[in-house]
Design a protein around this motif. Structure first.
Motif, PDB file in Angstrom:
ATOM      1  N   VAL A 655       0.833  -1.206   0.000  1.00  2.00           N
ATOM      2  CA  VAL A 655       0.000   0.000   0.000  1.00  2.00           C
ATOM      3  C   VAL A 655       0.868   1.257   0.000  1.00  2.00           C
ATOM      4  O   VAL A 655       0.608   2.219  -0.738  1.00  2.00           O
ATOM      5  CB  VAL A 655      -0.947  -0.005   1.222  1.00  2.00           C
ATOM      6  N   THR A 656       1.927   1.278   0.806  1.00  2.00           N
ATOM      7  CA  THR A 656       2.812   2.445   0.876  1.00  2.00           C
ATOM      8  C   THR A 656       3.525   2.670  -0.450  1.00  2.00           C
ATOM      9  O   THR A 656       3.658   3.814  -0.914  1.00  2.00           O
ATOM     10  CB  THR A 656       3.846   2.252   2.004  1.00  2.00           C
ATOM     11  N   ASN A 661      -2.301   5.390   2.038  1.00  2.22           N
ATOM     12  CA  ASN A 661      -2.149   5.197   3.485  1.00  2.22           C
ATOM     13  C   ASN A 661      -3.189   4.217   3.995  1.00  2.22           C
ATOM     14  O   ASN A 661      -4.312   4.168   3.480  1.00  2.22           O
ATOM     15  CB  ASN A 661      -2.325   6.525   4.231  1.00  2.22           C
ATOM     16  N   ILE A 662      -2.812   3.445   5.018  1.00  2.00           N
ATOM     17  CA  ILE A 662      -3.768   2.570   5.700  1.00  2.00           C
ATOM     18  C   ILE A 662      -4.331   3.339   6.885  1.00  2.00           C
ATOM     19  O   ILE A 662      -3.599   3.749   7.783  1.00  2.00           O
ATOM     20  CB  ILE A 662      -3.098   1.273   6.176  1.00  2.00           C
ATOM     21  N   GLU A 663      -5.661   3.569   6.889  1.00  3.68           N
ATOM     22  CA  GLU A 663      -6.299   4.264   8.009  1.00  3.68           C
ATOM     23  C   GLU A 663      -6.738   3.299   9.099  1.00  3.68           C
ATOM     24  O   GLU A 663      -6.778   3.653  10.269  1.00  3.68           O
ATOM     25  CB  GLU A 663      -7.510   5.065   7.511  1.00  3.68           C
ATOM     26  N   ARG A 691      -5.159   0.634  -9.147  1.00  5.24           N
ATOM     27  CA  ARG A 691      -3.734   0.262  -9.170  1.00  5.24           C
ATOM     28  C   ARG A 691      -3.334  -0.465  -7.887  1.00  5.24           C
ATOM     29  O   ARG A 691      -2.565  -1.432  -7.918  1.00  5.24           O
ATOM     30  CB  ARG A 691      -2.869   1.510  -9.361  1.00  5.24           C
ATOM     31  N   ILE A 692      -3.873  -0.015  -6.763  1.00  9.29           N
ATOM     32  CA  ILE A 692      -3.553  -0.668  -5.481  1.00  9.29           C
ATOM     33  C   ILE A 692      -4.106  -2.088  -5.457  1.00  9.29           C
ATOM     34  O   ILE A 692      -3.421  -3.038  -5.056  1.00  9.29           O
ATOM     35  CB  ILE A 692      -4.124   0.157  -4.306  1.00  9.29           C
ATOM     36  N   ILE A 693      -5.377  -2.251  -5.906  1.00 12.70           N
ATOM     37  CA  ILE A 693      -5.994  -3.592  -5.916  1.00 12.70           C
ATOM     38  C   ILE A 693      -5.203  -4.534  -6.824  1.00 12.70           C
ATOM     39  O   ILE A 693      -4.999  -5.717  -6.498  1.00 12.70           O
ATOM     40  CB  ILE A 693      -7.468  -3.489  -6.352  1.00 12.70           C
ATOM     41  N   LYS A 694      -4.734  -3.998  -7.958  1.00 15.97           N
ATOM     42  CA  LYS A 694      -3.960  -4.835  -8.882  1.00 15.97           C
ATOM     43  C   LYS A 694      -2.681  -5.346  -8.217  1.00 15.97           C
ATOM     44  O   LYS A 694      -2.314  -6.520  -8.346  1.00 15.97           O
ATOM     45  CB  LYS A 694      -3.620  -4.028 -10.131  1.00 15.97           C
ATOM     46  N   ARG A 695      -2.008  -4.454  -7.465  1.00 15.26           N
ATOM     47  CA  ARG A 695      -0.775  -4.871  -6.781  1.00 15.26           C
ATOM     48  C   ARG A 695      -1.075  -5.893  -5.688  1.00 15.26           C
ATOM     49  O   ARG A 695      -0.308  -6.836  -5.470  1.00 15.26           O
ATOM     50  CB  ARG A 695      -0.078  -3.658  -6.172  1.00 15.26           C
ATOM     51  N   SER A 703      -6.357 -14.313  -2.055  1.00 16.70           N
ATOM     52  CA  SER A 703      -7.228 -15.081  -2.948  1.00 16.70           C
ATOM     53  C   SER A 703      -8.415 -14.268  -3.466  1.00 16.70           C
ATOM     54  O   SER A 703      -8.943 -14.551  -4.545  1.00 16.70           O
ATOM     55  CB  SER A 703      -7.749 -16.332  -2.219  1.00 16.70           C
ATOM     56  N   LYS A 704      -8.862 -13.243  -2.723  1.00 18.66           N
ATOM     57  CA  LYS A 704     -10.029 -12.484  -3.162  1.00 18.66           C
ATOM     58  C   LYS A 704      -9.999 -11.089  -2.548  1.00 18.66           C
ATOM     59  O   LYS A 704      -9.636 -10.917  -1.385  1.00 18.66           O
ATOM     60  CB  LYS A 704     -11.321 -13.206  -2.737  1.00 18.66           C
ATOM     61  N   ILE A 705     -10.387 -10.081  -3.362  1.00 18.59           N
ATOM     62  CA  ILE A 705     -10.471  -8.700  -2.879  1.00 18.59           C
ATOM     63  C   ILE A 705     -11.828  -8.143  -3.268  1.00 18.59           C
ATOM     64  O   ILE A 705     -12.253  -8.263  -4.427  1.00 18.59           O
ATOM     65  CB  ILE A 705      -9.358  -7.806  -3.474  1.00 18.59           C
ATOM     66  N   SER A 706     -12.531  -7.513  -2.304  1.00 18.17           N
ATOM     67  CA  SER A 706     -13.825  -6.880  -2.581  1.00 18.17           C
ATOM     68  C   SER A 706     -13.795  -5.451  -2.058  1.00 18.17           C
ATOM     69  O   SER A 706     -13.287  -5.192  -0.964  1.00 18.17           O
ATOM     70  CB  SER A 706     -14.973  -7.632  -1.896  1.00 18.17           C
ATOM     71  N   ARG A 707     -14.355  -4.543  -2.851  1.00 17.23           N
ATOM     72  CA  ARG A 707     -14.542  -3.170  -2.371  1.00 17.23           C
ATOM     73  C   ARG A 707     -15.886  -3.115  -1.647  1.00 17.23           C
ATOM     74  O   ARG A 707     -16.926  -3.458  -2.214  1.00 17.23           O
ATOM     75  CB  ARG A 707     -14.513  -2.186  -3.533  1.00 17.23           C
ATOM     76  N   LEU A 708     -15.868  -2.662  -0.398  1.00 21.43           N
ATOM     77  CA  LEU A 708     -17.088  -2.621   0.396  1.00 21.43           C
ATOM     78  C   LEU A 708     -17.835  -1.312   0.163  1.00 21.43           C
ATOM     79  O   LEU A 708     -17.289  -0.339  -0.328  1.00 21.43           O
ATOM     80  CB  LEU A 708     -16.773  -2.775   1.881  1.00 21.43           C
ATOM     81  N   GLY A 709     -19.079  -1.289   0.568  1.00 26.95           N
ATOM     82  CA  GLY A 709     -19.919  -0.112   0.397  1.00 26.95           C
ATOM     83  C   GLY A 709     -21.311  -0.578   0.058  1.00 26.95           C
ATOM     84  O   GLY A 709     -21.763  -0.487  -1.069  1.00 26.95           O
ATOM     85  N   ASN A 710     -22.018  -1.084   1.031  1.00 23.40           N
ATOM     86  CA  ASN A 710     -23.330  -1.738   0.970  1.00 23.40           C
ATOM     87  C   ASN A 710     -23.509  -2.494  -0.340  1.00 23.40           C
ATOM     88  O   ASN A 710     -24.580  -2.678  -0.843  1.00 23.40           O
ATOM     89  CB  ASN A 710     -24.475  -0.769   1.289  1.00 23.40           C
TER      90      ASN A 710
END
Length: 710
Positions: A655-656, A661-663, A691-695, A703-710
């Motif tokens: 991420v850096t 930044n990680i909040e 770009r961050i998700i791709k890295r 194994s899996k990434i999801s963007r949250l937001g109802n």
């Protein structure tokens, strides 16, 4: 029973006979006005104003204050008005009585608004005449002395408001004798058993330590005599509430509180004070870090003294205070010493300085009152302001600034001047750059760096300790919000008016004036602010401005009316981003006009929009992003990863490296092999997030990434 003749005899020591006669006349007038009225204890009511006048006589207050004390309940409790008092005793006395009579009981739990309004009246009365608060403190002191006839719940309520307000005001004005008694009486009413136990423990300790205390006192006095220094050594003991607070804060039993007793050395001049300090430090070793010089740097209430703590016999700590007779009078009487010296027809710099500081404090209260949104906000500021000052810092020119414990750079900036606080961007502490949130320490030298276009940040409210700073920040933010709301309101209204191929600037003045009268708005800015904050709907106002009849069909909108409103993400306080879906620049978004908040931005996929479309369809409109700068937006992600050592460090590194930044990060173990990572990142826009998700996807154990937001 104490009588008016007894009081007159006491007043003969410092008042001329004609003024004493006026005080007696005020007493007989009050006696007649209160005829038939009795206190809860059964005594004639006039015994109360007589006792209040006696307390003021102890402080050598002037005859007008004593007359006001005699008459202070006449307006409230009898049919006699202010004008009648003015005709009988003169306007200054009538104003004092009027000021005091408006000071009704103050608490922060019940009837808060009414009581806060009464507190504002007290501040206004104090601003005209500082004697108002001195008379009120004497009134409250006698009421506390005679609490016994009241119900237990009423006792506790009066004791609590006395402790929170009146004792602190007495401290702020330096009237130590009244402060100590108010605190101990309040403590006895709030915690009678604790008070009684500590009182017995102090009496017992005094008996056990009598020989040690006498020996220390004799050795201090002998050392002064041997050096030829004039000074009298007197023993003193801490008052009950002070001992209780120390036991509570340090979590110690009474037996471990060694410095219950101390000594005060009273001498003739300042030079001798410092010479005596050298003598006592030579006699007993001083405790490092426990010396305070309040002579060179007085407290905000004018208190001056040298304080030191010494290692006595058997390691028992000894607290010693060294001061002149004038400083002793100031410590006991505070601002009241101003009238004490006036009674002797002499001016004294210490008393005059204390009076000037008190007036400056009241002036600051008035400034806070103007900035406060309502009386409740004002009372909150005042309550914070009543904590004692005990940090001293310096401006680059060497001027001393007094601030409370825990104050930050922002507090200092506002202490210097409100405009400097509003425009500050950075600071140098002892010539080194430091953030605005830095907590200050005594002795530091501060230089504030400002910028013309800088504005206060809402986050500053979490980093200030002074009421002045908090009040000024809220005032500036409120003004900033109204300005931004008016600008947004103009955009929304012009967009709605474009449906009728006109604009606000092209409308005739009479059309706008008619709508302002119809909607009961003061001016155009008030109307635009209401639209920007969502209190009024732009297209409804537009229809009224162009006089479209109710129920008439609206013409087809021109292309300009269908265009989305452009936002950049840096509009300020009237555009907020929904926490339910966390929109980013680059997302397809919709705006919802929320009453009192302005525009709330949602992603078009947000599930909450269905409800908003059903309930408030006229408050929804299209938005579009313009070029976005460096502002960061929070976005939550959910990662399914293989459990392994060093996982957090690896994610943080990725991420850096991607300039984010990680909040916040939380890890939940699903099973021995799989973990769920909840990650909140601060990113610039949708592309940056991609770009961050791709890295992150390139990591073998993700194994899996999801963007949250109802």
């Amino acid at each position: 029973m104490f009588t008016i003749d007894d009081l007159a005899d006491r007043l003969g020591g410092y008042l001329p006979q004609d003024e004493i006669q006026q005080v007696k006349r005020a007493f007989y007038y009050a006696e007649q006005a209160h005829d038939g009225q009795r206190r809860r204890s059964g005594e004639p009511y006039v015994t109360h104003p007589l006792a209040v006048a006696n307390i003021l006589a102890n402080m050598h207050m002037d005859h007008q204050s004593l007359m006001a004390a005699m008459l202070h309940d006449v307006i409230e409790d009898t049919g006699i008005g202010k004008q009648a008092l003015g005709e009988q005793f003169g306007q200054p006395v009538a104003e004092l009585v009027d000021g005091v009579s408006k000071l009704t009981q103050i608490t922060f739990e019940d009837k808060a608004v009414a009581q806060a309004e009464n507190f504002q009246k007290m501040v206004l009365a104090m601003s005209r005449d500082m004697r108002v608060i001195i008379v009120k403190l004497a009134d409250r002191l006698h009421n506390m002395r005679t609490l016994g006839a009241l119900r237990p719940d009423k006792k506790r309520r009066i004791a609590r408001e006395t402790l929170e307000i009146y004792a602190r005001i007495a401290s702020r004005l330096g009237i130590n004798t009244i402060r100590v008694e108010l605190e101990d009486l309040s403590f006895q009413a709030l915690h009678p058993m604790r008070s009684e136990r500590i009182k017995r423990a102090v009496a017992s300790a005094r008996g056990h330590r009598r020989a040690s205390i006498r020996q220390i006192q004799d050795s201090l006095q002998k050392s002064l005599d041997d050096e030829g220094l004039k000074g009298s050594v007197v023993g003193r003991q801490k008052h009950l509430l002070s001992i209780y607070r120390k036991m509570r804060d340090q979590r110690k039993p009474f037996a471990e509180i060694m410095d219950v007793f101390g000594f005060r050395i009273i001498t003739q001049d300042v030079d001798t004070c410092y010479r005596i300090l050298g003598v006592v430090h030579n006699l007993y070793k001083p405790v490092p870090g426990r010396f305070k010089d309040y002579i060179a740097i007085p407290k905000a209430n004018g208190y001056q003294s040298l304080h030191t703590t010494l290692f006595g016999a058997g390691g028992m700590p000894i607290e010693v205070q060294i001061r002149t007779r004038e400083m002793e009078a100031m410590a006991n009487n505070g601002i009241a010493a101003h009238w004490l010296y006036k009674a002797g027809q002499t001016e004294h710099p210490i008393a005059e300085g204390s009076h000037a500081r008190a007036r400056a404090w009241v002036k600051g209260l008035l400034e806070m009152q103007r900035h406060a949104g309502d009386s409740l906000e004002f009372i909150e500021h005042v309550k914070n302001d009543l904590f004692p000052d005990d940090i001293y810092v310096f401006t680059p020119k060497g001027d001393i600034r007094e601030l409370p414990q825990g104050a930050t750079v922002i507090d200092f900036a506002y202490n210097v001047h409100t405009d400097i606080g509003n425009r500050c961007i950075a600071c140098r502490i002892d010539r080194h750059l430091a953030p605005l949130s830095t907590r200050l320490e005594s002795g530091q030298t501060l230089e504030i760096i400002t910028a013309p276009g800088a504005k206060p940040n809402p986050a500053w409210l979490n980093n200030v300790a002074t009421a002045k700073a908090r009040s000024a920040i809220r005032h500036a933010l409120k003004h900033q919000q109204q300005t931004e709301a008016a600008q947004l309101g103009r955009r929304l209204l012009n967009k709605a008016l474009s449906a009728y191929e006109t604009s606000l600037e092209e409308l005739p003045d009479e059309a706008l004036d008619g709508v302002l009268r119809e909607l009961d708005m003061a001016d155009e800015d008030a109307l635009l602010t209401a639209i920007g904050l969502g209190s009024r709907v732009a297209h409804v106002v537009a229809r009224r401005l162009v006089a479209v009849p109710e129920g008439a069909s609206q013409n087809v909108e021109p292309p300009s009316a269908r265009e989305p409103i452009m936002i950049s993400g840096a509009e300020g306080m009237v555009i907020k981003y929904a926490r339910c879906c966390h929109p980013l620049p680059g997302d397809k978004v919709v705006g919802h006009l929320s009453a009192g908040k302005g525009i709330v931005v949602h992603r078009t996929k947000c599930r909450n929009l269905a409800e908003l479309r059903r309930d408030d369809p006229e408050k929804l409109f299209a938005l579009s992003w313009v070029d976005q700068g460096d502002e960061d937006f929070p976005v939550p992600l959910r990662l399914e990863v293989e459990s392994r050592r060093g996982l957090v460090a690896e994610l943080a590194s990725v991420v850096t490296d991607a300039d984010a930044n990680i909040e916040r990060i939380d890890i939940e173990e699903r099973d021995a092999r799989l973990s769920i990572v909840s990650l909140t990142l601060a990113v610039h826009n949708r592309g940056h997030l991609a770009r961050i998700i791709k890295r992150l996807r390139n990591l073998s154990h993700v194994s899996k990434i999801s963007r949250l937001g109802n």
